[in-house]
Design an enzyme around this catalytic site. Structure first.
Site, PDB file in Angstrom:
ATOM      1  CE  LYS A 170       7.174 -11.403  -4.648  1.00 24.74           C
ATOM      2  NZ  LYS A 170       8.336 -11.399  -3.788  1.00 24.74           N
ATOM      3  CE  LYS A 240       0.489 -15.093  -2.026  1.00 27.12           C
ATOM      4  NZ  LYS A 240       0.771 -13.573  -2.192  1.00 27.12           N
TER       5      LYS A 240
END
Ligand SMILES: NC(=O)c1ccc[n+]([C@@H]2O[C@H](COP(=O)([O-])OP(=O)(O)OC[C@H]3O[C@@H](n4cnc5c(N)ncnc54)[C@H](OP(=O)(O)O)[C@@H]3O)[C@@H](O)[C@H]2O)c1
Length: 286
Positions: A170, A240
């Site tokens: 991911k 992030k």
């Protein structure tokens, strides 16, 4: 089957709605309690804490911001694991670092429960339609039990390996979409300097199959109007994710220069107070 869902943010809200609409008995928890209201109105039961949710759920899904939030809602003093019965399946669908996901999985396993990492590709639009792409890491037999629930949220599902594998993939894939936004920003700045019209450049870009980007196209209206609120994927989450991705890469001995320069761009947007803007804000340079 009782399914617990923790984290009803931009993504969690529509994902949980699809689980409920598919007929599963749903228990919901969100740190900010108001966000459970829409799902409770549809028939979900609210839980006062992740621990209370864990007591009643056979499957616990988490869709929270980051690794700290994940740790808190599963392993914290009011965490879902404290209440969980042995055999409970935890499915974390948030984007978190692979090593943290593996540490959580290890604690979950010590309690006689199971964990899958199942981060998703696709944003709010795909979440609403139940058309996310779900990447899964963890035990295949556990996935088999959880699959009917996962299928309510996504049409494409890939088992990519053991715990943490899906988190890694991911993060690697995420950098592609975020880089496309960043490079479009440079293209628009360049063409504007040459006196070309932003609207027309965007129209022509969309017409050229070879260099079209679906990631960019879901944000075309925002980019055309240069209005980046409300977000579907925030600058804060981009910072992030890229930070997690670069750290994961470093552990393999790689320094990813392109991803690093894209991260710098999103960090500068954060410093301008645009953390809650959509990532499309990175197309407004200069
Ligand atoms: N948006 C996208 O397009 C997209 C796409 C794929 C993956 N993701 C990933 O999916 C996850 C959720 O994203 P999102 O866009 O839905 O984010 P979001 O709207 O900011 O929602 C974050 C959720 O996490 C909860 N949370 C944060 N810190 C917490 C803590 N310490 N304890 C308990 N709950 C906490 C929030 O609760 P409150 O409501 O109380 O703040 C909220 O429910 C992130 O990991 C993101 O990277 C996002």
């Amino acid at each position: 089957m009782n399914v617990g869902f923790i984290g009803l943010g931009l993504m969690g809200q529509p994902m949980a709605t699809n689980v409920l609409k598919a007929g599963f008995s749903l228990i919901v928890y969100n740190r900010t309690p108001e966000k459970v209201k829409a799902l409770v109105a549809l028939g979900a039961r609210p839980a006062g804490s992740p621990m209370a949710l864990g007591e009643d759920s056979e499957i616990v899904i988490t869709m929270v911001s980051d690794h700290e939030a994940l740790w808190e809602v599963i392993l914290g003093p009011q965490g879902a694991l404290i209440g969980a019965k042995p055999g409970t399946i935890f499915i974390d669908m948030s984007t978190v670092p692979p090593d943290v996901s593996c540490s959580v999985a290890s604690e979950v396993s010590k309690a006689g429960c199971h964990m899958l990492d199942a981060p998703v590709m696709g944003s709010v639009g795909a979440a609403v339609k139940g058309e996310l792409t779900i990447l899964v890491g963890g035990d295949q037999a556990v996935l088999q039990k959880a699959e009917p629930v996962l299928r309510t949220m996504g049409k494409a599902l890939y088992h990519v390996g053991g715990n943490g594998g899906a988190c890694f993939l991911k993060l690697a894939l995420n950098a592609i979409g975020l880089t496309q936004i960043e490079i479009l920003g440079e293209t628009l700045l360049l063409t504007e300097r040459a006196g070309l019209k932003r609207d027309q450049v965007l129209e022509i870009l969309s017409a050229i199959g070879l260099i079209r980007s679906p990631f960019v196209e879901t944000r075309l209206e925002k980019i055309r109007k240069q209005e980046y609120l409300p977000p579907t994927f925030t600058v804060r989450n981009a910072v992030k994710d890229l930070t997690y991705g670069l750290k994961a890469a470093e552990k393999t001995g790689l320094k990813l220069e392109t991803a690093k320069s894209v991260l710098d761009r999103y960090r500068s947007l954060m410093a301008e107070g645009k953390g809650q803007h959509d990532v499309a804000a990175a197309t407004s340079l200069g």
